[in-house]
Design a protein around this motif. Structure first.
Motif, short mmCIF file in Angstrom:
data_model
loop_
_atom_site.label_atom_id
_atom_site.label_comp_id
_atom_site.label_asym_id
_atom_site.label_seq_id
_atom_site.Cartn_x
_atom_site.Cartn_y
_atom_site.Cartn_z
N VAL A 316 9.08 2.70 45.90
CA VAL A 316 9.42 3.15 47.26
C VAL A 316 10.01 1.96 48.01
O VAL A 316 9.35 0.94 48.17
N ASP A 317 11.26 2.12 48.43
CA ASP A 317 11.95 1.06 49.17
C ASP A 317 12.47 1.65 50.48
O ASP A 317 13.55 2.26 50.53
N LEU A 318 11.70 1.49 51.53
CA LEU A 318 12.06 2.03 52.84
C LEU A 318 12.17 0.89 53.84
O LEU A 318 11.16 0.30 54.25
N VAL A 319 13.40 0.57 54.20
CA VAL A 319 13.60 -0.47 55.21
C VAL A 319 13.12 0.00 56.56
O VAL A 319 12.54 -0.75 57.33
N GLN A 320 13.35 1.27 56.84
CA GLN A 320 12.95 1.87 58.11
C GLN A 320 12.35 3.23 57.84
O GLN A 320 12.85 3.99 57.00
N ARG A 321 11.29 3.55 58.55
CA ARG A 321 10.62 4.82 58.35
C ARG A 321 11.47 5.96 58.89
O ARG A 321 11.94 5.92 60.03
N PRO A 322 11.70 7.02 58.09
CA PRO A 322 12.49 8.16 58.58
C PRO A 322 11.71 9.00 59.58
O PRO A 322 10.52 8.75 59.85
N SER A 323 12.37 10.00 60.11
CA SER A 323 11.73 10.88 61.09
C SER A 323 10.64 11.72 60.43
O SER A 323 10.63 11.90 59.21
N PRO A 324 9.70 12.24 61.21
CA PRO A 324 8.62 13.06 60.62
C PRO A 324 9.14 14.27 59.85
O PRO A 324 8.56 14.64 58.83
N THR A 325 10.22 14.89 60.31
CA THR A 325 10.77 16.05 59.60
C THR A 325 11.27 15.66 58.23
O THR A 325 11.01 16.34 57.22
N VAL A 326 12.01 14.56 58.14
CA VAL A 326 12.54 14.10 56.86
C VAL A 326 11.39 13.66 55.95
O VAL A 326 11.41 13.91 54.74
N GLU A 327 10.40 12.99 56.52
CA GLU A 327 9.24 12.59 55.73
C GLU A 327 8.53 13.80 55.13
O GLU A 327 8.14 13.78 53.95
N ALA A 359 21.73 5.66 56.57
CA ALA A 359 21.20 6.91 57.11
C ALA A 359 20.95 7.95 56.01
O ALA A 359 20.94 9.15 56.28
N LEU A 360 20.71 7.49 54.78
CA LEU A 360 20.51 8.42 53.66
C LEU A 360 19.27 8.03 52.89
O LEU A 360 19.11 6.88 52.48
N LEU A 361 18.38 8.99 52.69
CA LEU A 361 17.17 8.80 51.90
C LEU A 361 17.39 9.47 50.54
O LEU A 361 17.63 10.68 50.47
N THR A 408 17.77 14.58 41.55
CA THR A 408 18.19 13.65 42.61
C THR A 408 18.33 14.42 43.90
O THR A 408 19.02 15.44 43.96
N VAL A 409 17.66 13.92 44.92
CA VAL A 409 17.69 14.55 46.24
C VAL A 409 18.17 13.52 47.26
O VAL A 409 17.69 12.39 47.26
N GLU A 410 19.12 13.93 48.10
CA GLU A 410 19.63 13.08 49.18
C GLU A 410 19.37 13.78 50.51
O GLU A 410 19.80 14.91 50.71
N LEU A 411 18.67 13.07 51.37
CA LEU A 411 18.30 13.62 52.68
C LEU A 411 18.91 12.77 53.79
O LEU A 411 18.71 11.55 53.79
N PRO A 412 19.63 13.36 54.73
CA PRO A 412 20.14 12.58 55.85
C PRO A 412 19.01 12.22 56.81
O PRO A 412 18.15 13.06 57.13
N CYS A 413 19.00 11.00 57.26
CA CYS A 413 17.94 10.52 58.14
C CYS A 413 18.33 10.59 59.61
O CYS A 413 17.69 9.98 60.46
N GLY A 414 19.40 11.32 59.91
CA GLY A 414 19.83 11.41 61.30
C GLY A 414 19.03 12.38 62.11
O GLY A 414 19.20 12.45 63.33
N LEU A 415 18.18 13.22 61.50
CA LEU A 415 17.39 14.20 62.23
C LEU A 415 16.26 13.54 62.98
O LEU A 415 15.74 12.53 62.55
#
Length: 415
Positions: A316-327, A359-361, A408-415
């Protein structure tokens, strides 16, 4: 005898489009109201014709009056015909520097100037012709009345035959003027909609932005509702089951003199209560685990990997925590994928890599199982597709028969 259908329709159409109908007078009022609104532009153009050196003054007057003229034109269409021309939404007021510059650079503003400088004078000319048509038609059609009102000695000889042509011309004008008013009104309304309102591309862009914001709000509300259900289950039903299991355990340990049948019932109830607690715990954990909210995606996924029936290589490599919805979506993806692997893949090991870049998880889950994963073959992968698609994410499955499988799943972190 009933009137035939075609004759009845012709009669109704003629009555609805007659010179005295509401349709005719509504269109006449619309085009006649365009005449005074074109006067400022007409005065500016007249001044420009008389003073060629005053081009900047005339154009400046049109530019300054353009917002007011646009508002009056929109009000004209709405109040007289109910036709609503959408209002252009500007991010800043016109009297501010950024607001004025944004208007001068926008194509929508120049389209409004084109309407006021070109279409509005032409519509006013059409409105003037309509008014003249009504006046001339009424005057010519009533020429016999005007002459009849004169004293007999003042009437010209042979007047009744002489003025028949004027009467016919007046009737024709009264019949043709409503059609002219309708034509001018239709052309004016089409030009006003295209030039005074926002462009279709901008309007669609604004609607897409509003829909995206609304969907994000709905997703946040659904996520909050899942958390509430998880909290209610954890604090309510789960605690009651735990209390029931404890009481049954105490009863089994203390009531040693009960008949074997009663002890068997208590033992069975105690076992069922513990299984219900375990199932409810798994359900609560699948909805929205508390560790996900408290410690983030890394800790939550680590818990899933630790409970898997096979070794999981987790990164798990997360520089910044995404929003609760994306999490929540990412947690659901990993949890559902590992559950599917345990049930169907016959895998002996698995890898999960979660990485955020800008902006992509990106979530990559691979296993050494038998492969052949197909979304059409079950509801698990189909549910993943729907859950990922709810936030504009993408899901790619590479699972040939015989394995291995990579999701492979790509989720936008803009939400």
């Amino acid at each position: 005898m009933a009137t035939p259908g075609p004759l009845r329709r012709t009669y109704r159409w003629s009555a609805a489009h007659a010179p005295w109908s509401a349709w005719a007078w509504r269109n006449t009022a619309l085009v006649a109201a365009s005449v005074p609104l074109a006067l400022p532009v007409a005065l500016a153009l007249t001044y420009l014709a008389l003073h060629p050196g005053g081009t900047l003054k005339a154009l400046a007057a049109v530019l300054v009056l353009s917002p007011l003229l646009t508002a009056l034109q929109r009000s004209r269409f709405w109040s007289l015909t109910g036709h609503d021309i959408p209002k252009i939404h500007w991010p800043h007021p016109w009297y501010r520097r950024h607001g004025l510059l944004s208007r001068l650079r926008a194509g929508t503003m120049w389209r409004q100037y084109g309407y006021h400088l070109l279409v509005s004078p032409l519509a006013a000319l059409g409105g003037a012709l309509v008014v003249i048509g009504w006046a001339a038609g009424a005057g010519f059609a009533l020429v016999f009345s005007w002459v009849w009102a004169l004293p007999p000695s003042a009437r010209p000889p042979g007047w009744s035959e002489r003025y028949v042509a004027f009467t016919v011309l007046g009737v024709l004008l009264l019949l043709a003027t409503p059609a002219l008013a309708a034509l001018v009104a239709r052309l004016d309304a089409g030009a006003a909609t295209a030039l005074l309102g926002p462009s279709r591309a901008k309007e669609l862009e604004r609607r897409v932005e509003n829909l995206a914001e609304s969907r994000a709000d709905i997703l946040d509300a659904a996520d909050l509702e899942r958390r509430r259900i998880e909290r209610d289950l954890h604090d309510g039903a789960q605690q009651r089951l735990v209390s029931l299991a404890m009481n049954l355990g105490i009863a089994r340990a203390t009531l040693t003199d009960l008949p074997p049948e009663a002890r068997a019932v208590i033992d069975e109830a105690h076992r069922e209560a513990k299984e219900a607690i375990e199932e409810l715990s798994n359900l609560v954990r699948g909805l929205h685990p508390a560790v996900l909210e408290d410690r983030g995606l890394d800790a939550a996924i680590s818990g899933i990997a630790a409970r898997a029936p096979f070794p999981v290589d987790l990164t798990v490599d997360l520089v910044q925590r995404p929003s609760p919805t994306v999490e929540a979506v990412a947690y659901f993806v990993v949890s559902e994928t590992l559950a599917n692997i345990a049930k169907h893949a016959h895998a002996t090991r698995c890898s999960v890599h979660v990485r955020r870049h800008a902006a992509l998880l990106t979530i990559t889950v691979g296993d050494n199982g038998i492969g052949g994963a197909d979304p059409a073959g079950g509801t698990g992968l189909l549910g993943l597709h729907k859950r990922v698609g709810s936030i504009d994410g993408t899901l790619t499955i590479n699972s040939p028969h015989g394995g291995p499988t990579t999701i492979t799943v790509e989720l936008p972190c803009g939400l």
